[in-house]
Design an enzyme around this catalytic site. Structure first.
Site, PDB file in Angstrom:
ATOM      1  CD  GLU A 119      -3.415  -1.246   1.607  1.00 43.70           C
ATOM      2  OE1 GLU A 119      -3.698  -0.025   1.974  1.00 43.70           O
ATOM      3  OE2 GLU A 119      -3.504  -2.299   1.950  1.00 43.70           O
TER       4      GLU A 119
HETATM    5  N1  COS Z   1      -5.277  11.911  -4.137  1.00 43.13           N
HETATM    6  C1  COS Z   1      -5.664  12.573  -5.256  1.00 43.13           C
HETATM    7  N2  COS Z   1      -5.139  12.638  -6.290  1.00 43.13           N
HETATM    8  C2  COS Z   1      -3.990  12.540  -6.387  1.00 43.13           C
HETATM    9  C3  COS Z   1      -3.229  11.937  -5.301  1.00 43.13           C
HETATM   10  C4  COS Z   1      -4.021  11.788  -4.018  1.00 43.13           C
HETATM   11  N3  COS Z   1      -3.464  11.119  -3.222  1.00 43.13           N
HETATM   12  N4  COS Z   1      -1.797  11.883  -5.351  1.00 43.13           N
HETATM   13  C5  COS Z   1      -1.608  12.375  -6.854  1.00 43.13           C
HETATM   14  N5  COS Z   1      -2.933  12.884  -7.191  1.00 43.13           N
HETATM   15  C6  COS Z   1      -2.898  13.623  -8.558  1.00 43.13           C
HETATM   16  C7  COS Z   1      -2.192  14.731  -8.600  1.00 43.13           C
HETATM   17  O1  COS Z   1      -2.773  16.023  -8.036  1.00 43.13           O
HETATM   18  C8  COS Z   1      -2.086  14.874 -10.122  1.00 43.13           C
HETATM   19  O2  COS Z   1      -3.150  15.277 -10.578  1.00 43.13           O
HETATM   20  P1  COS Z   1      -3.099  16.358 -11.945  1.00 43.13           P
HETATM   21  O3  COS Z   1      -2.701  15.386 -13.156  1.00 43.13           O
HETATM   22  O4  COS Z   1      -4.508  16.768 -12.400  1.00 43.13           O
HETATM   23  O5  COS Z   1      -2.362  17.566 -11.900  1.00 43.13           O
HETATM   24  C9  COS Z   1      -2.055  13.442 -10.602  1.00 43.13           C
HETATM   25  O6  COS Z   1      -2.686  12.473  -9.761  1.00 43.13           O
HETATM   26  C10 COS Z   1      -0.837  12.541 -10.866  1.00 43.13           C
HETATM   27  O7  COS Z   1       0.110  12.962  -9.662  1.00 43.13           O
HETATM   28  P2  COS Z   1       1.580  12.595  -9.396  1.00 43.13           P
HETATM   29  O8  COS Z   1       2.215  13.265 -10.667  1.00 43.13           O
HETATM   30  O9  COS Z   1       2.026  13.118  -7.955  1.00 43.13           O
HETATM   31  O10 COS Z   1       1.517  11.072  -9.535  1.00 43.13           O
HETATM   32  P3  COS Z   1       3.065  10.043  -9.894  1.00 43.13           P
HETATM   33  O11 COS Z   1       2.735   9.407 -10.943  1.00 43.13           O
HETATM   34  O12 COS Z   1       4.205  11.053  -9.725  1.00 43.13           O
HETATM   35  O13 COS Z   1       2.904   9.239  -8.753  1.00 43.13           O
HETATM   36  C11 COS Z   1       3.218   8.369  -6.254  1.00 43.13           C
HETATM   37  C12 COS Z   1       3.156   9.680  -7.440  1.00 43.13           C
HETATM   38  C13 COS Z   1       4.473   7.731  -6.395  1.00 43.13           C
HETATM   39  C14 COS Z   1       2.880   8.955  -4.848  1.00 43.13           C
HETATM   40  C15 COS Z   1       1.942   7.282  -6.519  1.00 43.13           C
HETATM   41  O14 COS Z   1       2.139   6.716  -7.845  1.00 43.13           O
HETATM   42  C16 COS Z   1       2.175   6.482  -5.621  1.00 43.13           C
HETATM   43  O15 COS Z   1       1.339   6.442  -4.628  1.00 43.13           O
HETATM   44  N6  COS Z   1       2.672   4.914  -5.854  1.00 43.13           N
HETATM   45  C17 COS Z   1       2.375   3.920  -4.884  1.00 43.13           C
HETATM   46  C18 COS Z   1       1.320   3.074  -5.362  1.00 43.13           C
HETATM   47  C19 COS Z   1       1.111   2.248  -4.355  1.00 43.13           C
HETATM   48  O16 COS Z   1       1.052   2.508  -3.191  1.00 43.13           O
HETATM   49  N7  COS Z   1       1.061   0.732  -4.740  1.00 43.13           N
HETATM   50  C20 COS Z   1       0.662  -0.287  -3.706  1.00 43.13           C
HETATM   51  C21 COS Z   1      -0.404  -0.794  -4.225  1.00 43.13           C
HETATM   52  S1  COS Z   1      -0.994  -2.100  -3.035  1.00 43.13           S
HETATM   53  S2  COS Z   1      -1.425  -3.530  -4.250  1.00 43.13           S
END
Ligand code: COS
Length: 383
Positions: free
Chosen positions: A366
């Site tokens: 997660e």
């Molecule tokens: N809630 C709502 N929107 C979100 C958000 C959140 N928590 N986090 C990012 N966004 C939105 C951003 O605002 C952005 O929106 P716009 O395109 O409208 O500007 C968009 O999503 C992309 O955000 P960002 O550029 O930050 O995305 P990234 O691809 O860089 O990813 C991380 C950021 C690494 C934080 C994300 O991919 C992540 O959480 N990865 C881990 C996944 C995970 O936990 N996997 C385990 C699964 S368990 S099986």
């Protein structure tokens, strides 16, 4: 500001603990050894409402809140972390996504049976080639003339998939835009739709009782009314579900750490070396005091994030802070519990051996600890 639980939450905590002690703890070791979740226990958890805790009673839920859910996660994980992750994926990653993004019809048809204990849910996001980098997803859904979609791809580490009915699956529906706007979430019937293959359980170091498989989608036809939220809105649904899920994993981490500390204290009172019980040595007392302090700090961070979610406040960063800290505490405390118990702590006979193995995954699933730091530092206006 009040750091104490109110009477209602205290009562819930008491009920969760007695269920965990009486029903889960006695079989936790066997489930780990068998690498399979006990389906009778699963049925009891469904019957007693463990899979619908934070959802409204009108929808068949428990009528509690995210704090109540965090208490259940802590108490169940205190005796068995596999139960914790089974609840987490069902509740946060599957049900919360439908609860917050589903139409009234979708909630009635798909959410109600999930939260009233009739069906089990799972979450299909991670792929063999796309873990932390969610935007690297390769699973695709192509729109058909009649409005339905054809789903192709493979999802890995799908918790609960060995027995789940319903899965929130994420697939690219538009390659011409970044995946943050080209990913769509679908509500998929794992047992009914044709073209779905579920692998055997993936062999793992810890949380071995939890079901965790590779799910392959081969030309699976998904009706149009199974799109959750907007077409292209899947990335945000995944992120919001994970934000909520991370509070549960923080609570799971607190539970694992508390379980290990309780076992360590019990052992240190009974075990004598050099003519006195281990608890009589100041080294043990100081280390146990450190563990208790770390656990209490992790618990308060977890509760703070859960209460923020319940109050409708932003909680994404709070959830990341709670998970980052609590998962580290789980690893530290379980490692110390094994060390204090020496050779016995390393033996399967004692639960701290399992707890040490189980703790590690809380720093990974997660969202890894590194991803938590990305979320936290991203909010700090450092650039
Ligand atoms: N809630 C709502 N929107 C979100 C958000 C959140 N928590 N986090 C990012 N966004 C939105 C951003 O605002 C952005 O929106 P716009 O395109 O409208 O500007 C968009 O999503 C992309 O955000 P960002 O550029 O930050 O995305 P990234 O691809 O860089 O990813 C991380 C950021 C690494 C934080 C994300 O991919 C992540 O959480 N990865 C881990 C996944 C995970 O936990 N996997 C385990 C699964 S368990 S099986």
């Amino acid at each position: 500001m009040d750091f104490k639980l109110d009477k209602c939450h205290e009562l819930q905590r008491h009920l969760f603990r007695s269920f965990a002690e009486n029903e889960i703890k006695p079989i936790a070791k066997d489930m780990d050894e068998n690498e399979a979740y006990d389906l009778d226990l699963l049925a009891k958890l469904q019957k007693y409402g463990f899979f619908g805790i934070p959802f409204p009673r009108e929808l068949g839920g428990g009528g509690s809140d995210n704090l109540g859910y965090a208490l259940a996660m802590e108490e169940c994980s205190r005796v068995d972390a596999s139960t914790g992750i089974t609840m987490s994926v069902h509740t946060s990653l599957c049900c919360q996504a439908i609860y917050h993004n589903g139409t009234p019809e979708q909630k009635e048809k798909y959410l109600r049976p999930l939260i009233d204990g009739t069906k089990m849910g799972c979450f299909g996001l991670t792929e063999p080639g796309a873990g932390s980098d969610v935007q690297g997803a390769q699973t695709v859904a192509t729109k058909n003339e009649d409005g339905s979609w054809t789903l192709n791809g493979s999802k890995i580490f799908t918790t609960n998939s060995g027995f789940a009915d319903t899965c929130t699956v994420f697939a690219i529906t538009d390659r011409s835009v970044p995946a943050s706007r080209g990913l769509t979430c679908f509500i998929v019937d794992l047992k009914e739709m044709k073209g779905i293959t579920i692998s055997d359980n993936i062999e793992r170091m810890g949380i071995r009782a939890a079901s965790n498989c590779i799910v392959t989608y081969d030309n699976v036809v998904v009706p149009a009314d199974r799109v959750l939220g907007k077409v292209g809105g899947g990335f945000k649904i995944a992120m919001q579900s994970l934000d909520s899920g991370r509070i549960g994993i923080a609570a799971q981490s607190v539970g694992i750490a508390q379980g290990a500390l309780d076992e360590a204290i019990k052992y240190a009172k009974a075990r004598k070396q050099f003519g006195k019980p281990l608890v009589a040595f100041q080294n043990s007392q100081f280390k146990l005091a450190e563990c208790q302090t770390l656990i209490e700090a992790a618990r308060l961070l977890t509760w703070k994030a859960a209460v923020a979610e319940d109050n409708g406040e932003p909680f994404s960063v709070l959830a990341a802070e709670a998970k980052l800290f609590a998962s580290d505490v789980a690893v530290q405390v379980t490692r110390y519990a094994v060390q204090l118990m020496g050779g016995y702590g390393y033996c399967r006979e004692y639960p701290v051996e399992r707890m040490y193995r189980d703790a590690k995954i809380t720093e990974i699933y997660e969202g890894t600890s590194e991803v938590m730091k990305m979320v936290i530092s991203g909010s700090m206006k450092l650039k």
